[in-house]
Design an enzyme around this catalytic site. Sequence first.
Site, PDB file in Angstrom:
ATOM      1  CB  ILE A  31      87.836  60.653 120.050  1.00 56.77           C
ATOM      2  CG1 ILE A  31      88.911  59.752 119.462  1.00 56.77           C
ATOM      3  CG2 ILE A  31      86.523  59.916 120.215  1.00 56.77           C
ATOM      4  CD1 ILE A  31      89.346  58.621 120.399  1.00 56.77           C
ATOM      5  CG  ASN A  86      74.309  66.213 125.228  1.00 57.81           C
ATOM      6  OD1 ASN A  86      73.556  67.129 124.925  1.00 57.81           O
ATOM      7  ND2 ASN A  86      75.130  65.640 124.363  1.00 57.81           N
ATOM      8  CD  GLN A  93      76.122  62.889 131.064  1.00 64.39           C
ATOM      9  OE1 GLN A  93      75.025  63.083 131.619  1.00 64.39           O
ATOM     10  NE2 GLN A  93      77.278  63.131 131.649  1.00 64.39           N
ATOM     11  CG  HIS A  99      81.319  65.869 128.204  1.00 71.96           C
ATOM     12  ND1 HIS A  99      80.891  64.818 128.995  1.00 71.96           N
ATOM     13  CD2 HIS A  99      80.649  65.747 127.031  1.00 71.96           C
ATOM     14  CE1 HIS A  99      80.005  64.097 128.331  1.00 71.96           C
ATOM     15  NE2 HIS A  99      79.827  64.642 127.144  1.00 71.96           N
ATOM     16  CG  HIS A 101      79.771  68.524 123.326  1.00 73.10           C
ATOM     17  ND1 HIS A 101      80.326  67.529 122.560  1.00 73.10           N
ATOM     18  CD2 HIS A 101      79.026  67.882 124.266  1.00 73.10           C
ATOM     19  CE1 HIS A 101      79.931  66.340 123.015  1.00 73.10           C
ATOM     20  NE2 HIS A 101      79.137  66.530 124.054  1.00 73.10           N
TER      21      HIS A 101
HETATM   22  P1  AMP Z   1      78.079  63.136 125.111  1.00 74.52           P
HETATM   23  O1  AMP Z   1      77.299  62.328 124.102  1.00 74.52           O
HETATM   24  O2  AMP Z   1      77.581  64.530 125.303  1.00 74.52           O
HETATM   25  O3  AMP Z   1      78.242  62.389 126.427  1.00 74.52           O
HETATM   26  O4  AMP Z   1      79.514  63.328 124.471  1.00 74.52           O
HETATM   27  C1  AMP Z   1      80.568  62.446 124.651  1.00 74.52           C
HETATM   28  C2  AMP Z   1      81.620  62.832 123.653  1.00 74.52           C
HETATM   29  O5  AMP Z   1      82.851  62.266 124.062  1.00 74.52           O
HETATM   30  C3  AMP Z   1      81.333  62.355 122.224  1.00 74.52           C
HETATM   31  O6  AMP Z   1      81.268  63.477 121.355  1.00 74.52           O
HETATM   32  C4  AMP Z   1      82.501  61.445 121.925  1.00 74.52           C
HETATM   33  O7  AMP Z   1      82.935  61.543 120.588  1.00 74.52           O
HETATM   34  C5  AMP Z   1      83.560  61.930 122.896  1.00 74.52           C
HETATM   35  N1  AMP Z   1      84.553  60.953 123.281  1.00 74.52           N
HETATM   36  C6  AMP Z   1      84.344  59.676 123.673  1.00 74.52           C
HETATM   37  N2  AMP Z   1      85.522  59.075 123.971  1.00 74.52           N
HETATM   38  C7  AMP Z   1      86.485  60.007 123.768  1.00 74.52           C
HETATM   39  C8  AMP Z   1      87.908  59.994 123.874  1.00 74.52           C
HETATM   40  N3  AMP Z   1      88.590  58.904 124.261  1.00 74.52           N
HETATM   41  N4  AMP Z   1      88.586  61.130 123.555  1.00 74.52           N
HETATM   42  C9  AMP Z   1      87.908  62.232 123.155  1.00 74.52           C
HETATM   43  N5  AMP Z   1      86.570  62.301 123.033  1.00 74.52           N
HETATM   44  C10 AMP Z   1      85.875  61.207 123.327  1.00 74.52           C
END
Ligand code: AMP
Length: 137
Positions: A31, A86, A93, A99, A101
């Site tokens: 997002i 992460n 994280q 997840h 990336h």
């Molecule tokens: P991390 O910091 O590795 O946990 O990454 C979490 C990721 O999730 C970040 O890059 C956010 O931009 C992404 N994110 C958070 N909420 C959403 C959402 N509703 N839809 C898509 N991506 C999201």
Amino acid sequence: MSDCLFCKIIDGTIPSTKIYEDEHVYAFTDIMPVAKGHTLLIPKQHCQDLFEMPEDVARNLYAVAPKIANAIKAAFQPIGMNTINNNGAAAGQTVFHYHLHFIPRYDEKEGLNLNWQTQKYTSEQLIEVADSIKANL
Ligand code: AMP
Ligand code: ZN
């Protein structure tokens, strides 16, 4: 998990921009992308991070990774790509459903700073580190 953001994305109660879905995994656009094509790939089975991930979940997730990477590559012709996961707040994280990336890279000067400082280890130190990990496999 009822209060997990990404579980809610999988079950459709929170909207997402879906790229791919099969029995085991779900891929969607981040997002807040750090580059054009930034994609997240998640297992449908909730697990917090890599430490908690069963082997079959890892197998099914990584089986799809080349397909996602190649689709991003074909769509936008990046010159490289980072796949990053992460684990834990200290590692960056923020969403506690595993997840992966996919971050396409377009230009060395684009300002994405994913580099880190290396350290010099002696071969004895490397062996000591390897032995510590091996003892816990
Ligand atoms: P991390 O910091 O590795 O946990 O990454 C979490 C990721 O999730 C970040 O890059 C956010 O931009 C992404 N994110 C958070 N909420 C959403 C959402 N509703 N839809 C898509 N991506 C999201
Ligand atoms: Zn979840």
